[in-house]
Design an enzyme around this catalytic site. Sequence first.
Site, short mmCIF file in Angstrom:
data_model
loop_
_atom_site.label_atom_id
_atom_site.label_comp_id
_atom_site.label_asym_id
_atom_site.label_seq_id
_atom_site.Cartn_x
_atom_site.Cartn_y
_atom_site.Cartn_z
N CYS A 1 34.19 22.89 70.07
CA CYS A 1 35.23 23.93 69.94
C CYS A 1 35.01 24.72 68.66
O CYS A 1 35.23 25.92 68.61
CB CYS A 1 36.62 23.30 69.94
SG CYS A 1 36.96 22.29 68.48
N GLU A 26 40.28 19.61 59.78
CA GLU A 26 40.24 18.93 61.07
C GLU A 26 38.79 18.58 61.44
O GLU A 26 38.51 17.53 62.01
CB GLU A 26 40.85 19.82 62.15
CG GLU A 26 41.01 19.11 63.49
CD GLU A 26 41.85 19.93 64.46
OE1 GLU A 26 41.62 21.15 64.55
OE2 GLU A 26 42.71 19.34 65.12
N THR A 31 48.20 16.40 67.05
CA THR A 31 47.88 17.78 67.46
C THR A 31 48.71 18.21 68.67
O THR A 31 48.77 17.50 69.67
CB THR A 31 46.37 17.86 67.82
OG1 THR A 31 45.62 17.68 66.62
CG2 THR A 31 46.01 19.20 68.43
N CYS A 40 42.54 25.83 66.76
CA CYS A 40 42.59 24.66 67.64
C CYS A 40 43.58 24.93 68.77
O CYS A 40 44.73 25.24 68.52
CB CYS A 40 43.04 23.44 66.82
SG CYS A 40 43.53 22.03 67.83
N TYR A 71 34.25 18.58 69.75
CA TYR A 71 34.29 19.41 68.55
C TYR A 71 33.32 20.59 68.58
O TYR A 71 33.24 21.35 67.61
CB TYR A 71 34.11 18.54 67.30
CG TYR A 71 35.46 18.08 66.80
CD1 TYR A 71 36.20 17.16 67.52
CD2 TYR A 71 36.04 18.62 65.66
CE1 TYR A 71 37.46 16.78 67.11
CE2 TYR A 71 37.30 18.24 65.24
CZ TYR A 71 38.01 17.33 65.97
OH TYR A 71 39.27 16.96 65.57
N HIS A 116 35.55 12.74 72.37
CA HIS A 116 36.20 13.70 71.48
C HIS A 116 35.24 14.23 70.41
O HIS A 116 35.38 15.37 69.96
CB HIS A 116 37.42 13.03 70.84
CG HIS A 116 38.44 14.04 70.41
ND1 HIS A 116 38.83 15.09 71.21
CD2 HIS A 116 39.13 14.20 69.25
CE1 HIS A 116 39.72 15.83 70.57
NE2 HIS A 116 39.91 15.32 69.39
N GLU A 134 50.08 20.41 63.99
CA GLU A 134 50.11 18.96 63.84
C GLU A 134 51.50 18.55 63.36
O GLU A 134 52.14 19.29 62.62
CB GLU A 134 49.07 18.44 62.83
CG GLU A 134 47.66 18.39 63.36
CD GLU A 134 46.99 19.74 63.30
OE1 GLU A 134 47.34 20.53 62.40
OE2 GLU A 134 46.13 20.04 64.16
C1 LIG Z 1 44.04 18.41 61.78
C2 LIG Z 1 43.97 17.05 62.36
C3 LIG Z 1 44.33 16.84 63.68
C4 LIG Z 1 44.33 15.57 64.24
N1 LIG Z 1 44.75 15.38 65.53
C5 LIG Z 1 44.88 14.13 66.02
C6 LIG Z 1 45.44 13.89 67.31
O1 LIG Z 1 45.79 14.81 68.03
N2 LIG Z 1 45.57 12.63 67.73
C7 LIG Z 1 45.20 11.58 66.97
O2 LIG Z 1 45.35 10.45 67.42
N3 LIG Z 1 44.67 11.76 65.75
C8 LIG Z 1 44.51 13.00 65.26
N4 LIG Z 1 43.97 13.19 64.01
C9 LIG Z 1 43.70 12.01 63.21
C10 LIG Z 1 42.27 11.73 62.83
O3 LIG Z 1 41.61 11.04 63.84
C11 LIG Z 1 42.36 10.95 61.51
O4 LIG Z 1 42.67 11.91 60.52
C12 LIG Z 1 41.11 10.21 61.16
O5 LIG Z 1 40.92 9.13 62.01
C13 LIG Z 1 41.13 9.71 59.71
O6 LIG Z 1 42.29 8.97 59.47
P1 LIG Z 1 43.22 9.34 58.24
O7 LIG Z 1 43.48 10.78 58.25
O8 LIG Z 1 44.37 8.43 58.28
O9 LIG Z 1 42.33 9.10 56.98
P2 LIG Z 1 42.18 7.75 56.04
O10 LIG Z 1 42.21 6.57 56.93
O11 LIG Z 1 43.26 7.85 55.02
O12 LIG Z 1 40.78 7.99 55.46
C14 LIG Z 1 40.53 8.60 54.18
C15 LIG Z 1 39.18 8.11 53.68
O13 LIG Z 1 39.19 6.69 53.53
C16 LIG Z 1 38.13 6.09 54.27
N5 LIG Z 1 38.63 4.84 54.86
C17 LIG Z 1 39.79 4.64 55.54
N6 LIG Z 1 39.90 3.36 55.94
C18 LIG Z 1 38.79 2.73 55.54
C19 LIG Z 1 38.31 1.40 55.65
N7 LIG Z 1 39.03 0.46 56.27
N8 LIG Z 1 37.11 1.12 55.14
C20 LIG Z 1 36.38 2.07 54.53
N9 LIG Z 1 36.78 3.36 54.36
C21 LIG Z 1 37.96 3.69 54.86
C22 LIG Z 1 37.77 7.11 55.36
O14 LIG Z 1 36.44 6.98 55.80
C23 LIG Z 1 38.01 8.43 54.62
O15 LIG Z 1 36.89 8.77 53.87
C24 LIG Z 1 43.93 14.47 63.45
C25 LIG Z 1 43.56 14.68 62.12
C26 LIG Z 1 43.57 15.94 61.57
C27 LIG Z 1 43.19 16.11 60.13
S1 SF4 Z 2 38.52 19.48 70.28
FE1 SF4 Z 2 38.89 21.20 68.91
S2 SF4 Z 2 40.31 22.59 69.93
FE2 SF4 Z 2 40.28 20.68 71.05
S3 SF4 Z 2 42.05 19.57 70.25
FE3 SF4 Z 2 40.27 18.88 69.06
S4 SF4 Z 2 40.09 20.26 67.29
FE4 SF4 Z 2 41.56 21.18 68.76
#
Ligand SMILES: Cc1cc2nc3c(=O)[nH]c(=O)nc-3n(C[C@H](O)[C@H](O)[C@H](O)COP(=O)(O)OP(=O)(O)OC[C@H]3O[C@@H](n4cnc5c(N)ncnc54)[C@H](O)[C@@H]3O)c2cc1C
Ligand code: SF4
Length: 508
Positions: A301, A449, A194, A103, A299, A295, A260
């Site tokens: 990417c 991710e 990120t 990433c 992906y 966004h 992250e």
């Molecule tokens: C490597 C990585 C990079 C990221 N980078 C960024 C970034 O740069 N900026 C940023 O803003 N975000 C970033 N994210 C965040 C990403 O958008 C969130 O991980 C995603 O929205 C899921 O939220 P969570 O991880 O809190 O999962 P959770 O909310 O804990 O979800 C876990 C599970 O529960 C379910 N769930 C959660 N809430 C509910 C609900 N109300 N009803 C039903 N099901 C539910 C989900 O569908 C999922 O299956 C990143 C995530 C990762 C893993």
């Molecule tokens: S689109 Fe892909 S490379 Fe770009 S920030 Fe998100 S995961 Fe990283």
Amino acid sequence: MQKTIRPIRTGEEYIESLRGRDLTIYLFGELIKEPVDHPIIRPSINAVAKTYDLAVEEEDLASVKSSITGEQVNRFLHIAESAQDVVKQNKMQRKLGQLTGTCFQRCVGMDALNSLHSTTFEIDEKHGTDYHKKLLEFIKMVQHENLVIGGAMTDVKGDRSMGPSDQEDPDLFLRIVERNDKGVYVSGAKAHQTGCINSHWMLVMPTMRLTENDKDYAVVGAIPVDAPGITYIYGRQSCDTRSMEPGDIDQGNSEYGGQEAMVIFDKAFIPNEMIFMDGEYEFASMLVERFTCYHRRSYVCKTGLGDVLIGAAATIADYNGVPKVSHIKDKLIEMTHLNESIYGTGIASSYQSQKMKSGVWQNDDMLANVCKHNVTRFPYQISRFAQDIAGGLMVTLPSEAELRNPITGPLLEKYLKGRKGVDVESRMRILRLIENMTMGRNAVGYLTESMHGAGSPQAQRIQIARQMQLGYKKRLAKNLAKIQDDGEETLENADYFKRVFKLDNSKE
Ligand SMILES: Cc1cc2nc3c(=O)[nH]c(=O)nc-3n(C[C@H](O)[C@H](O)[C@H](O)COP(=O)(O)OP(=O)(O)OC[C@H]3O[C@@H](n4cnc5c(N)ncnc54)[C@H](O)[C@@H]3O)c2cc1C
Ligand code: SF4
């Protein structure tokens, strides 16, 4: 400390621009003084640096003339002025995925700027505010200086069944806690952020639909990453300490990695001129939907990473002496098919972009969601094939230290041989790369991710369900089956198909 060169042009200048900042970063329970030289952090900085170098090396792909500044700017900071601009974002993303195998962290900022362009315009239209003008000033500055912007949307969220103002602890979503005539102070936390330590600015945004009770949470603003009141808690990645060991084989990809961190805001200040939403809670869902729409097709990417992994699988098959075996060839074909299926939906979404009221171009929502949904699945399948072709040595391989040891080294040279003419070190290197991408540091980017970034799988299914136009499809079927119009379904108002069949991309 070397003087920071602005505007930043090359990867090297970018790396220098990160030095000497006073960030509060915790990693392994300690404060990190200079992240740039930290062995765990540096590969993630190298990955961002590549986004600068590509803009120099392949100008047309990774840079573009901005009509906001009139200058040639990095594509990650550009506001899309045509469908072709949106398409080129995808092509650049695939290329950078191929070059880094990880990433490269700049797309969240790009997608945030573009979604804010249209959202601020429409807030101003309704409320007579001046967010759009302020956003354009901010864009002018970051385009000219060529800065990295992180997009911080995901709050820590606490109890997922509740909204921000219903949580027991009000800090689980970022909110305004104080204001004066110069600006606002925000507290709370953003998760999984990120590239935050590698950024110059962060755009904080709401994470979900908000209600009137959540007004304090309806805040969008730009904050320098080194602003007082911000603490970063660095996220661990599997096998990350390998980059603290001597040698580079065991890391698999010693040059590049993702990043992250959890970002804690304790009364961090946002001056008035950097506030792009303040209380207009009814626009939170518009912003979230437009951001995730961009966004989710960013992906693609991951298809660049897929290209690397397919190449690695083909290489180990070659080293093992089985490149012509039919099931291996078939697995490589299947891996390619899955990878191109992701790309196909993402790039199609970009080609179907339409001009918004503000002038920015927005990609197709349905196809973006299908693209991201494919991404939550196919990299896992591609990884499975790669591990199948790699063989068990991928997880039982001795360390580089054993290869360099005078007693064990010759034993490994003798017993880890594959096809004649292939040296053992090359075989180890390619196996470590597959390990890195499917279960090591860069599996964070390639797998988890892919699952959760830009929303977990269910979030895409909800969007797909909203647009699947079942009434329209039932009518098509009933027409052919000669079932009379029963008044329930209609061929009108099928938004998705209106877009599909449109011959030009102008706004309706
Ligand atoms: C490597 C990585 C990079 C990221 N980078 C960024 C970034 O740069 N900026 C940023 O803003 N975000 C970033 N994210 C965040 C990403 O958008 C969130 O991980 C995603 O929205 C899921 O939220 P969570 O991880 O809190 O999962 P959770 O909310 O804990 O979800 C876990 C599970 O529960 C379910 N769930 C959660 N809430 C509910 C609900 N109300 N009803 C039903 N099901 C539910 C989900 O569908 C999922 O299956 C990143 C995530 C990762 C893993
Ligand atoms: S689109 Fe892909 S490379 Fe770009 S920030 Fe998100 S995961 Fe990283």
